[in-house]
Design a protein around this motif. Structure first.
Motif, PDB file in Angstrom:
ATOM      1  N   GLY A 184     131.295-126.768  68.292  1.00  0.00           N
ATOM      2  CA  GLY A 184     131.043-125.699  68.576  1.00  0.00           C
ATOM      3  C   GLY A 184     129.597-125.083  68.095  1.00  0.00           C
ATOM      4  O   GLY A 184     129.390-125.155  66.456  1.00  0.00           O
ATOM      5  N   GLU A 185     128.912-124.048  68.758  1.00  0.00           N
ATOM      6  CA  GLU A 185     127.917-123.250  67.316  1.00  0.00           C
ATOM      7  C   GLU A 185     128.101-121.987  68.214  1.00  0.00           C
ATOM      8  O   GLU A 185     128.915-121.415  69.867  1.00  0.00           O
ATOM      9  N   LEU A 186     128.295-120.853  66.913  1.00  0.00           N
ATOM     10  CA  LEU A 186     128.115-119.306  67.018  1.00  0.00           C
ATOM     11  C   LEU A 186     127.396-118.686  66.720  1.00  0.00           C
ATOM     12  O   LEU A 186     126.591-118.938  65.560  1.00  0.00           O
ATOM     13  N   ALA A 187     126.525-117.884  67.738  1.00  0.00           N
ATOM     14  CA  ALA A 187     125.429-116.700  67.794  1.00  0.00           C
ATOM     15  C   ALA A 187     125.504-115.654  67.410  1.00  0.00           C
ATOM     16  O   ALA A 187     126.542-115.069  68.020  1.00  0.00           O
ATOM     17  N   THR A 188     125.083-114.688  66.231  1.00  0.00           N
ATOM     18  CA  THR A 188     125.021-113.592  66.775  1.00  0.00           C
ATOM     19  C   THR A 188     123.239-112.782  66.626  1.00  0.00           C
ATOM     20  O   THR A 188     122.581-113.899  66.514  1.00  0.00           O
ATOM     21  N   ASP A 189     123.407-111.112  66.528  1.00  0.00           N
ATOM     22  CA  ASP A 189     122.204-111.190  66.600  1.00  0.00           C
ATOM     23  C   ASP A 189     122.122-109.937  65.514  1.00  0.00           C
ATOM     24  O   ASP A 189     122.908-109.604  64.648  1.00  0.00           O
ATOM     25  N   LEU A 190     120.885-109.529  65.135  1.00  0.00           N
ATOM     26  CA  LEU A 190     120.324-108.207  64.171  1.00  0.00           C
ATOM     27  C   LEU A 190     120.022-108.845  62.782  1.00  0.00           C
ATOM     28  O   LEU A 190     120.832-108.684  61.476  1.00  0.00           O
ATOM     29  N   TRP A 191     119.636-109.974  63.000  1.00  0.00           N
ATOM     30  CA  TRP A 191     119.219-110.905  61.681  1.00  0.00           C
ATOM     31  C   TRP A 191     120.523-111.159  60.666  1.00  0.00           C
ATOM     32  O   TRP A 191     121.417-111.392  60.893  1.00  0.00           O
ATOM     33  N   ARG A 192     120.343-110.479  59.007  1.00  0.00           N
ATOM     34  CA  ARG A 192     121.321-110.520  57.857  1.00  0.00           C
ATOM     35  C   ARG A 192     122.234-109.678  58.827  1.00  0.00           C
ATOM     36  O   ARG A 192     123.524-110.536  57.998  1.00  0.00           O
ATOM     37  N   ALA A 193     122.454-108.580  59.063  1.00  0.00           N
ATOM     38  CA  ALA A 193     123.303-108.238  60.010  1.00  0.00           C
ATOM     39  C   ALA A 193     124.449-108.776  60.454  1.00  0.00           C
ATOM     40  O   ALA A 193     125.799-108.672  60.197  1.00  0.00           O
ATOM     41  N   GLY A 194     123.124-109.639  61.620  1.00  0.00           N
ATOM     42  CA  GLY A 194     124.486-110.863  62.592  1.00  0.00           C
ATOM     43  C   GLY A 194     125.237-111.199  61.713  1.00  0.00           C
ATOM     44  O   GLY A 194     126.525-112.583  61.714  1.00  0.00           O
ATOM     45  N   GLN A 195     123.893-112.099  60.771  1.00  0.00           N
ATOM     46  CA  GLN A 195     124.845-113.019  59.994  1.00  0.00           C
ATOM     47  C   GLN A 195     126.128-112.993  59.135  1.00  0.00           C
ATOM     48  O   GLN A 195     127.178-114.033  59.196  1.00  0.00           O
ATOM     49  N   TRP A 196     125.951-111.477  58.778  1.00  0.00           N
ATOM     50  CA  TRP A 196     127.395-111.731  57.641  1.00  0.00           C
ATOM     51  C   TRP A 196     128.198-111.116  58.604  1.00  0.00           C
ATOM     52  O   TRP A 196     129.284-111.690  58.886  1.00  0.00           O
ATOM     53  N   TRP A 197     128.303-110.589  60.086  1.00  0.00           N
ATOM     54  CA  TRP A 197     129.229-110.311  61.286  1.00  0.00           C
ATOM     55  C   TRP A 197     129.989-111.611  61.603  1.00  0.00           C
ATOM     56  O   TRP A 197     131.199-112.054  61.900  1.00  0.00           O
ATOM     57  N   GLY A 198     129.345-112.507  61.719  1.00  0.00           N
ATOM     58  CA  GLY A 198     129.154-114.054  62.448  1.00  0.00           C
ATOM     59  C   GLY A 198     129.771-114.793  61.347  1.00  0.00           C
ATOM     60  O   GLY A 198     131.042-115.690  61.171  1.00  0.00           O
ATOM     61  N   GLY A 199     129.529-114.147  59.588  1.00  0.00           N
ATOM     62  CA  GLY A 199     130.293-114.408  58.707  1.00  0.00           C
ATOM     63  C   GLY A 199     132.337-114.009  58.564  1.00  0.00           C
ATOM     64  O   GLY A 199     133.117-114.785  58.362  1.00  0.00           O
ATOM     65  N   LEU A 200     132.360-113.214  59.245  1.00  0.00           N
ATOM     66  CA  LEU A 200     133.597-112.605  59.328  1.00  0.00           C
ATOM     67  C   LEU A 200     134.072-113.334  60.712  1.00  0.00           C
ATOM     68  O   LEU A 200     135.587-113.484  60.047  1.00  0.00           O
ATOM     69  N   VAL A 201     133.635-113.315  61.577  1.00  0.00           N
ATOM     70  CA  VAL A 201     134.195-113.440  62.498  1.00  0.00           C
ATOM     71  C   VAL A 201     134.372-115.387  63.274  1.00  0.00           C
ATOM     72  O   VAL A 201     135.716-115.815  63.132  1.00  0.00           O
ATOM     73  N   ALA A 202     133.728-116.056  62.150  1.00  0.00           N
ATOM     74  CA  ALA A 202     133.382-117.644  62.576  1.00  0.00           C
ATOM     75  C   ALA A 202     135.224-118.112  61.782  1.00  0.00           C
ATOM     76  O   ALA A 202     135.611-119.340  62.378  1.00  0.00           O
ATOM     77  N   PRO A 203     135.581-117.717  60.189  1.00  0.00           N
ATOM     78  CA  PRO A 203     136.925-118.628  60.369  1.00  0.00           C
ATOM     79  C   PRO A 203     137.712-117.838  60.416  1.00  0.00           C
ATOM     80  O   PRO A 203     138.503-118.712  60.839  1.00  0.00           O
TER      81      PRO A 203
END
Length: 187
Positions: free
Chosen positions: A144-163
Protein backbone atom coordinates in the motif's frame (compact mmCIF):
# COMPACT_ATOMS: atom_id res chain seq x y z
CA UNK A 1 -2.19 38.53 32.69
CA UNK A 2 -5.27 36.41 33.29
CA UNK A 3 -6.15 36.55 29.60
CA UNK A 4 -2.68 35.16 28.71
CA UNK A 5 -3.26 32.18 31.00
CA UNK A 6 -6.69 31.65 29.47
CA UNK A 7 -5.25 31.91 25.96
CA UNK A 8 -2.53 29.37 26.78
CA UNK A 9 -5.08 27.00 28.37
CA UNK A 10 -7.32 27.35 25.30
CA UNK A 11 -4.39 26.69 22.96
CA UNK A 12 -3.33 23.61 24.96
CA UNK A 13 -6.90 22.29 25.05
CA UNK A 14 -7.26 22.92 21.31
CA UNK A 15 -3.99 21.13 20.56
CA UNK A 16 -5.00 18.17 22.73
CA UNK A 17 -8.42 17.97 21.07
CA UNK A 18 -6.80 18.20 17.63
CA UNK A 19 -4.34 15.44 18.49
CA UNK A 20 -7.10 13.18 19.84
CA UNK A 21 -9.18 13.93 16.75
CA UNK A 22 -6.32 12.97 14.44
CA UNK A 23 -5.39 9.82 16.39
CA UNK A 24 -8.96 8.53 16.53
CA UNK A 25 -9.83 9.54 12.97
CA UNK A 26 -12.63 11.80 14.20
CA UNK A 27 -10.92 14.92 12.83
CA UNK A 28 -9.37 14.04 9.48
CA UNK A 29 -6.89 16.54 8.07
CA UNK A 30 -6.76 16.66 4.27
CA UNK A 31 -5.51 19.99 3.00
CA UNK A 32 -3.69 18.69 -0.08
CA UNK A 33 -0.66 20.88 0.57
CA UNK A 34 2.86 19.55 1.03
CA UNK A 35 1.78 15.97 0.41
CA UNK A 36 4.32 13.26 1.15
CA UNK A 37 3.82 9.57 0.43
CA UNK A 38 5.44 6.48 1.85
CA UNK A 39 5.03 2.80 1.07
CA UNK A 40 3.22 0.36 3.32
CA UNK A 41 4.51 -3.21 3.22
CA UNK A 42 5.06 -5.36 1.44
CA UNK A 43 4.06 -8.09 3.86
CA UNK A 44 3.86 -11.63 2.50
CA UNK A 45 2.08 -14.59 4.07
CA UNK A 46 2.09 -18.10 2.67
CA UNK A 47 -1.08 -19.99 3.55
CA UNK A 48 -1.49 -23.74 3.15
CA UNK A 49 -4.98 -23.36 1.71
CA UNK A 50 -6.45 -22.87 -1.78
CA UNK A 51 -6.79 -19.27 -2.95
CA UNK A 52 -10.62 -19.36 -3.01
CA UNK A 53 -10.71 -20.29 0.70
CA UNK A 54 -8.32 -17.46 1.60
CA UNK A 55 -10.37 -14.99 -0.46
CA UNK A 56 -13.55 -16.14 1.30
CA UNK A 57 -11.93 -15.62 4.72
CA UNK A 58 -10.88 -12.07 3.79
CA UNK A 59 -14.26 -11.21 2.24
CA UNK A 60 -16.53 -12.90 4.80
CA UNK A 61 -16.85 -10.05 7.34
CA UNK A 62 -17.56 -7.57 4.52
CA UNK A 63 -19.79 -9.52 2.14
CA UNK A 64 -21.27 -12.09 4.50
CA UNK A 65 -21.93 -12.39 8.18
CA UNK A 66 -19.15 -11.22 10.47
CA UNK A 67 -18.21 -13.19 13.57
CA UNK A 68 -18.95 -11.62 16.95
CA UNK A 69 -15.26 -10.72 17.36
CA UNK A 70 -15.18 -9.06 13.94
CA UNK A 71 -18.40 -7.11 14.62
CA UNK A 72 -16.53 -5.35 17.44
CA UNK A 73 -13.84 -4.26 14.97
CA UNK A 74 -15.80 -3.79 11.75
CA UNK A 75 -19.09 -2.18 10.77
CA UNK A 76 -20.26 -2.38 7.15
CA UNK A 77 -21.96 0.93 6.42
CA UNK A 78 -22.98 0.22 2.81
CA UNK A 79 -22.77 -2.98 0.79
CA UNK A 80 -22.76 -3.55 -2.97
CA UNK A 81 -22.06 -6.68 -5.01
CA UNK A 82 -18.29 -6.16 -5.24
CA UNK A 83 -17.61 -3.20 -2.93
CA UNK A 84 -18.44 -2.11 0.61
CA UNK A 85 -18.00 1.00 2.70
CA UNK A 86 -16.81 -0.12 6.11
CA UNK A 87 -15.75 1.43 9.40
CA UNK A 88 -12.79 -0.28 11.10
CA UNK A 89 -12.26 0.23 14.83
CA UNK A 90 -8.73 -0.19 16.20
CA UNK A 91 -7.62 0.29 19.81
CA UNK A 92 -4.88 2.91 20.22
CA UNK A 93 -3.08 4.54 23.15
CA UNK A 94 -2.88 1.26 25.03
CA UNK A 95 -6.57 0.58 24.46
CA UNK A 96 -7.68 3.85 26.07
CA UNK A 97 -8.86 5.22 22.70
CA UNK A 98 -10.39 3.76 19.60
CA UNK A 99 -9.36 4.89 16.14
CA UNK A 100 -12.10 4.64 13.53
CA UNK A 101 -11.20 4.57 9.88
CA UNK A 102 -13.71 4.43 7.05
CA UNK A 103 -12.62 2.65 3.89
CA UNK A 104 -14.00 1.37 0.63
CA UNK A 105 -13.19 -2.28 0.08
CA UNK A 106 -13.38 -3.66 -3.47
CA UNK A 107 -13.33 -7.38 -4.26
CA UNK A 108 -11.98 -9.00 -7.42
CA UNK A 109 -12.58 -12.71 -6.87
CA UNK A 110 -10.39 -14.67 -6.22
CA UNK A 111 -7.19 -12.71 -6.70
CA UNK A 112 -7.47 -9.26 -5.15
CA UNK A 113 -8.98 -7.07 -2.43
CA UNK A 114 -8.38 -3.30 -2.61
CA UNK A 115 -8.81 -0.81 0.22
CA UNK A 116 -9.05 2.98 -0.07
CA UNK A 117 -9.24 5.24 2.97
CA UNK A 118 -12.19 7.64 3.07
CA UNK A 119 -11.69 8.98 6.62
CA UNK A 120 -8.88 8.38 9.06
CA UNK A 121 -5.77 9.74 10.76
CA UNK A 122 -4.08 10.56 7.43
CA UNK A 123 -5.58 11.90 4.20
CA UNK A 124 -4.69 9.01 1.90
CA UNK A 125 -4.16 5.28 2.26
CA UNK A 126 -4.50 2.81 -0.60
CA UNK A 127 -3.82 -0.88 0.00
CA UNK A 128 -4.23 -4.24 -1.66
CA UNK A 129 -4.22 -7.90 -0.77
CA UNK A 130 -3.07 -9.87 -3.81
CA UNK A 131 -3.67 -13.61 -3.70
CA UNK A 132 -1.71 -15.91 -5.99
CA UNK A 133 -1.49 -19.67 -6.15
CA UNK A 134 1.73 -20.81 -4.54
CA UNK A 135 2.39 -24.54 -4.69
CA UNK A 136 -0.59 -26.26 -3.08
CA UNK A 137 -1.49 -23.10 -1.18
CA UNK A 138 -1.79 -19.34 -1.51
CA UNK A 139 0.60 -16.43 -1.25
CA UNK A 140 -1.08 -13.29 0.12
CA UNK A 141 0.88 -10.10 -0.47
CA UNK A 142 -0.09 -6.85 1.23
CA UNK A 143 1.14 -3.57 -0.27
CA UNK A 144 0.00 0.00 0.00
CA UNK A 145 0.78 3.67 0.20
CA UNK A 146 0.15 6.22 2.95
CA UNK A 147 0.17 9.96 2.31
CA UNK A 148 0.22 12.93 4.66
CA UNK A 149 0.03 16.69 4.17
CA UNK A 150 2.04 19.64 5.51
CA UNK A 151 5.58 18.72 4.45
CA UNK A 152 7.89 17.64 7.30
CA UNK A 153 5.17 17.84 9.95
CA UNK A 154 3.06 15.45 7.92
CA UNK A 155 6.05 13.24 7.23
CA UNK A 156 6.64 13.04 10.99
CA UNK A 157 2.97 12.16 11.55
CA UNK A 158 3.13 9.50 8.84
CA UNK A 159 6.19 8.09 10.60
CA UNK A 160 4.07 7.63 13.71
CA UNK A 161 0.98 6.26 11.94
CA UNK A 162 2.59 3.86 9.43
CA UNK A 163 4.19 1.39 11.89
CA UNK A 164 0.93 1.09 13.86
CA UNK A 165 -1.02 0.70 10.60
CA UNK A 166 1.32 -2.03 9.36
CA UNK A 167 1.24 -3.84 12.72
CA UNK A 168 -2.57 -3.85 12.60
CA UNK A 169 -2.49 -5.27 9.07
CA UNK A 170 0.09 -7.85 10.15
CA UNK A 171 -2.23 -9.04 12.93
CA UNK A 172 -5.08 -9.26 10.40
CA UNK A 173 -2.94 -11.30 8.02
CA UNK A 174 -2.03 -13.71 10.82
CA UNK A 175 -5.73 -14.10 11.67
CA UNK A 176 -6.59 -14.73 8.00
CA UNK A 177 -3.90 -17.40 7.80
CA UNK A 178 -5.09 -19.09 10.98
CA UNK A 179 -8.76 -19.10 9.94
CA UNK A 180 -8.09 -20.23 6.37
CA UNK A 181 -5.93 -23.11 7.54
CA UNK A 182 -8.53 -24.03 10.17
CA UNK A 183 -11.24 -24.15 7.48
CA UNK A 184 -9.05 -26.24 5.21
CA UNK A 185 -8.52 -28.78 8.01
CA UNK A 186 -12.27 -29.29 8.54
CA UNK A 187 -13.68 -32.56 7.15
Amino acid sequence: MVWIGAAVATAVAGAAAGYLGLVTGALPLDVGVGRRTRPLGPQTVDIATPREVVFDVVAQPYLGRATRAMREKLLVLERGSDMVLAAHRTPVAGGRLTATTVETVRFTRPERVDFRLVRGPVPVVTESFTLTEHGAGTRLVYEGELATDLWRAGQWWGGLVAPRWEATVGASLAAVRQEAERRAALP
